[in-house]
Design a protein around this motif. Structure first.
Motif, mmCIF file in Angstrom:
data_model
loop_
_atom_site.group_PDB
_atom_site.id
_atom_site.type_symbol
_atom_site.label_atom_id
_atom_site.label_comp_id
_atom_site.label_asym_id
_atom_site.label_seq_id
_atom_site.Cartn_x
_atom_site.Cartn_y
_atom_site.Cartn_z
ATOM 1 N N LEU A 1 0.850 -1.191 0.000
ATOM 2 C CA LEU A 1 0.000 0.000 0.000
ATOM 3 C C LEU A 1 0.885 1.241 0.000
ATOM 4 O O LEU A 1 1.839 1.330 0.776
ATOM 5 C CB LEU A 1 -0.874 -0.025 1.264
ATOM 6 C CG LEU A 1 -1.622 1.272 1.582
ATOM 7 C CD1 LEU A 1 -2.732 1.518 0.560
ATOM 8 C CD2 LEU A 1 -2.203 1.217 2.991
ATOM 9 N N LEU B 1 -2.452 0.561 -4.587
ATOM 10 C CA LEU B 1 -2.180 -0.778 -4.080
ATOM 11 C C LEU B 1 -1.392 -1.518 -5.154
ATOM 12 O O LEU B 1 -1.793 -1.546 -6.321
ATOM 13 C CB LEU B 1 -3.510 -1.498 -3.800
ATOM 14 C CG LEU B 1 -3.430 -2.797 -3.012
ATOM 15 C CD1 LEU B 1 -2.893 -2.559 -1.602
ATOM 16 C CD2 LEU B 1 -4.804 -3.460 -2.928
ATOM 17 N N ILE C 1 -9.102 3.295 -2.584
ATOM 18 C CA ILE C 1 -8.016 2.999 -3.536
ATOM 19 C C ILE C 1 -8.310 3.668 -4.880
ATOM 20 O O ILE C 1 -9.410 3.543 -5.421
ATOM 21 C CB ILE C 1 -7.879 1.465 -3.734
ATOM 22 C CG1 ILE C 1 -7.472 0.804 -2.411
ATOM 23 C CG2 ILE C 1 -6.866 1.137 -4.833
ATOM 24 C CD1 ILE C 1 -7.599 -0.710 -2.426
#
Ligand SMILES: [Zn+2]
Ligand SMILES: [Zn+2]
Length: 317
Positions: free
Chosen positions: A21, A29, A57
């Motif tokens: 991450l 990611l 994300i």
């Protein structure tokens, strides 16, 4: 810019997989883990520790498209409302569910694998395939060597490091010479050069081991201080590991060459000699490894090869 490893369980022999991450704009990611409830739960936990959710994300980048690394990509992309997904263009095999059965079948046949074994390998792969959702063509973009992935503070450079698979990529952070290397660098095992069709000519086998040696040398040229691999702990002494890999590859190559009898042998026959106890998926990995070493020995002039009844037979020159 902080790289946060998150370890996820997998149902595979290799054990847990590491995804990474980068909790900085755009939240990124690197790899996603296999499509299992347990992996998704562990990923949610890891994100929560960074005060994030999957929906936060913005970008998913894949080191390569093996199921343990890319399985949850589609699900996360949907949950994150169309986060950008990036993978190297040569990573064609699993990426879009085009499994290249025909190409692989032809390559395995040429390597001397009997038809019944090929059928067994195909069935087994059907099981593995369930751990990843295929991505459609319009659901991902391509990364290329040298490209910089920009973040609010700093960037990661894409380094194409083929070998384990044709489209494997590593990511280099120049500021502290840190590398995220996927399955190109593993602390405890030498990565398997998986038998793959050549992305530019699927009728040919990808020269995985020769390419892998170039990739390792390229990573070494960065003099990395820390290398994050796809499985196991990070490597702080890359130079030591580089030399260990090279020794292991040279030793394995001598062993493979010495197993080739005067009458000649196929990659399959060499693999059965080399790994007589291998069963199921390990038979595929064994023939992969033997073929890779035979290809390398051939390219170095230590063996010659000729086609006989559609099978490649290696002989000492
Ligand atoms: Zn892999
Ligand atoms: Zn892996």
């Amino acid at each position: 810019m902080k790289i946060v490893p998150i370890s996820l369980p997998t149902p595979f022999y290799i054990g847990p997989v590491n995804v990474y991450l980068i909790a900085e704009d755009p939240i990124t990611l690197i790899d996603t883990g296999p499509k299992t409830k347990e992996a998704l739960e562990a990923l949610r936990d890891g994100l929560r520790r960074a005060r994030l959710r999957p929906a936060d994300i913005r970008r998913i980048v894949l080191t390569h498209a093996h199921e343990d690394h890319c399985g949850l990509t589609k699900q996360l992309r949907d949950e994150a409302k169309d986060a950008e997904v990036l993978v190297h263009g040569w990573e064609t095999g699993h990426r879009a569910g085009r499994l290249q059965y025909e190409e692989n079948r032809a390559l395995l046949g040429r390597a001397g694998v009997p038809a019944a074994e090929i059928e067994g390998m195909r069935k087994m792969y059907e099981g593995v395939r369930a751990y990843a959702d295929a991505l459609e063509e319009d659901e991902h973009g391509e990364i290329r060597d040298g490209q910089e992935l920009e973040f609010a503070a700093g960037s990661l450079r894409v380094v194409h490091t083929p070998g384990h698979t044709p489209g494997s990529c590593s990511f280099f952070r120049e500021a502290d010479r840190t590398v995220i290397a996927g399955d190109c660098v593993l602390k405890r095992v030498t990565p398997n050069p998986v038998l793959s069709p050549h992305p530019l000519d699927p009728a040919r086998r990808f020269p995985s081991l020769a390419e892998y040696l170039v990739s390792l040398a390229r990573l070494r040229s960065f003099a990395p201080t820390l290398v994050h691999g796809g499985h196991g702990d990070a490597v702080s002494d890359f130079e030591e590991l580089f030399n260990r890999y090279l020794r292991a590859i040279r030793e394995r190559q001598s062993a493979v060459v010495s197993l080739v009898p005067a009458s000649g042998a196929s990659a399959w026959e060499v693999s059965r000699e080399m790994f007589p106890d291998a069963t199921d998926v390990h038979r595929f990995l064994a023939v992969s490894e033997s073929a890779a070493h035979l290809d390398l020995a051939h390219s170095e002039g230590k063996l010659k090869v000729e086609l006989s009844d559609g099978r490649e037979i290696y002989r000492k020159p």
